[in-house]
Scaffold this active site. Structure first.
Site, short mmCIF file in Angstrom:
data_model
loop_
_atom_site.label_atom_id
_atom_site.label_comp_id
_atom_site.label_asym_id
_atom_site.label_seq_id
_atom_site.Cartn_x
_atom_site.Cartn_y
_atom_site.Cartn_z
N GLY A 136 -6.16 -0.50 -3.33
CA GLY A 136 -4.78 -1.04 -3.98
C GLY A 136 -4.55 -2.13 -4.01
O GLY A 136 -3.75 -2.57 -5.08
N ASP A 174 2.48 -1.86 0.08
CA ASP A 174 2.74 -1.28 1.39
C ASP A 174 1.19 -1.04 2.19
O ASP A 174 1.01 0.14 2.49
CB ASP A 174 3.51 0.15 1.27
CG ASP A 174 3.62 0.82 2.74
OD1 ASP A 174 3.53 -0.01 3.72
OD2 ASP A 174 4.06 1.87 2.92
#
Length: 283
Positions: free
Chosen positions: A146, A166
């Protein structure tokens, strides 16, 4: 810290994060122009609350279950209704079995012209994510780090949208990595909406993150925190926060309504609290 999504599905942190996510998506849908959501640490996308991982911690009992059972003040109920409608659509009336992760929530808000990129590196979660999102041409799932995606996929072609970051915070350096990676992404796409999630165990790391972000010279950075227990035991998750960059103009007022209600409802032993402040205002 190990914050794997499946163990904490439906927790107080999810309720807070996903309620805010729905408010942002609601805002983006108000204009006809297409938008894109980039979810950098997407998890599996959908969680069985009766499964072994969710059962292990049972955190959803003190999160989404408590929220669904509550009689909410009318203003807060109106703001939370889009989020609760997404959950209701996945479950039989009166029975809570499935909880949507952020990709499933985002999918519920996509119109034909909108797009979602959902990234997940952990192989089991990535496979589950691909399965849950399969067949929807508006969505691309990627088995990718990510942090790499945060740089690689901005700016999106639509030039409107949200980047949700997140991370699992399994590494002690993730707080530093969050500010550094965000700064690089913002240099490439300064007009996007960013939502950066972080855990609160003690005050040291969250406050240091806020100081680093404040020194970047980036305008319009709003900080929102939900605290469910006194920040005195660093061995447990006592709260969570969201750094909101370029937030919708409505969001500060909405959070000023939502946060006191969520703190009162989700606080442990009646000791909930919240914070809402601008790290950097509009320049």
């Amino acid at each position: 810290m190990n914050y794997r999504h499946a163990f904490h599905a439906g927790s107080f942190a999810d309720v807070f994060k996903h309620a805010v996510l729905c408010r942002i998506l609601h805002y983006l849908r108000e204009k006809p122009a297409a938008f894109r959501v980039i979810d950098t640490h997407a998890g599996a996308g959908l969680y069985d609350l009766t499964g072994p991982e969710a059962k292990r911690g049972g955190e959803w009992h003190d999160g989404i279950e408590r929220l669904l059972a509550a009689k909410l003040p009318a203003p807060a109920a109106a703001l939370l209704s889009p989020y609760l409608e997404v959950i209701g659509a996945l479950n039989e009336p009166g029975r809570l079995k499935l909880y949507p992760g952020s990709p499933a929530i985002a999918r519920a808000w996509l119109r034909p012209q909108d797009r979602l990129i959902a990234c997940e590196l952990e192989p089991t979660a990535a496979t589950a994510l691909a399965g849950h999102m399969r067949g929807d041409s508006r969505i691309k799932t990627l088995e990718i780090d990510g942090w790499t995606a945060l740089s690689a996929y901005v700016p999106p072609p639509e030039r409107r949208g949200l980047v949700l970051v997140d991370p699992p915070f399994e590494d002690d350096g993730d707080f530093h990595r969050l500010s550094h990676a965000f700064a690089g992404s913002h240099r490439k796409w300064a007009t996007g909406i960013y939502a950066l999630w972080y855990p609160i165990k003690g005050r040291g790391d969250p406050d240091a993150l806020a100081k680093r972000l404040s020194r970047l010279g980036i305008p319009k950075i709003l900080r929102a925190e939900l605290i469910v227990s006194p920040v005195s035991d660093p061995s447990r998750l006592n709260g969570s926060g969201l750094i909101l960059v370029n937030p919708p103009w409505t969001l500060e007022t909405e959070l000023s309504t939502l946060l006191p209600v969520l703190a009162g409802l989700l606080g442990r032993n009646g000791k909930g609290g919240f914070a809402l402040d601008w790290l950097v205002g509009e320049k």
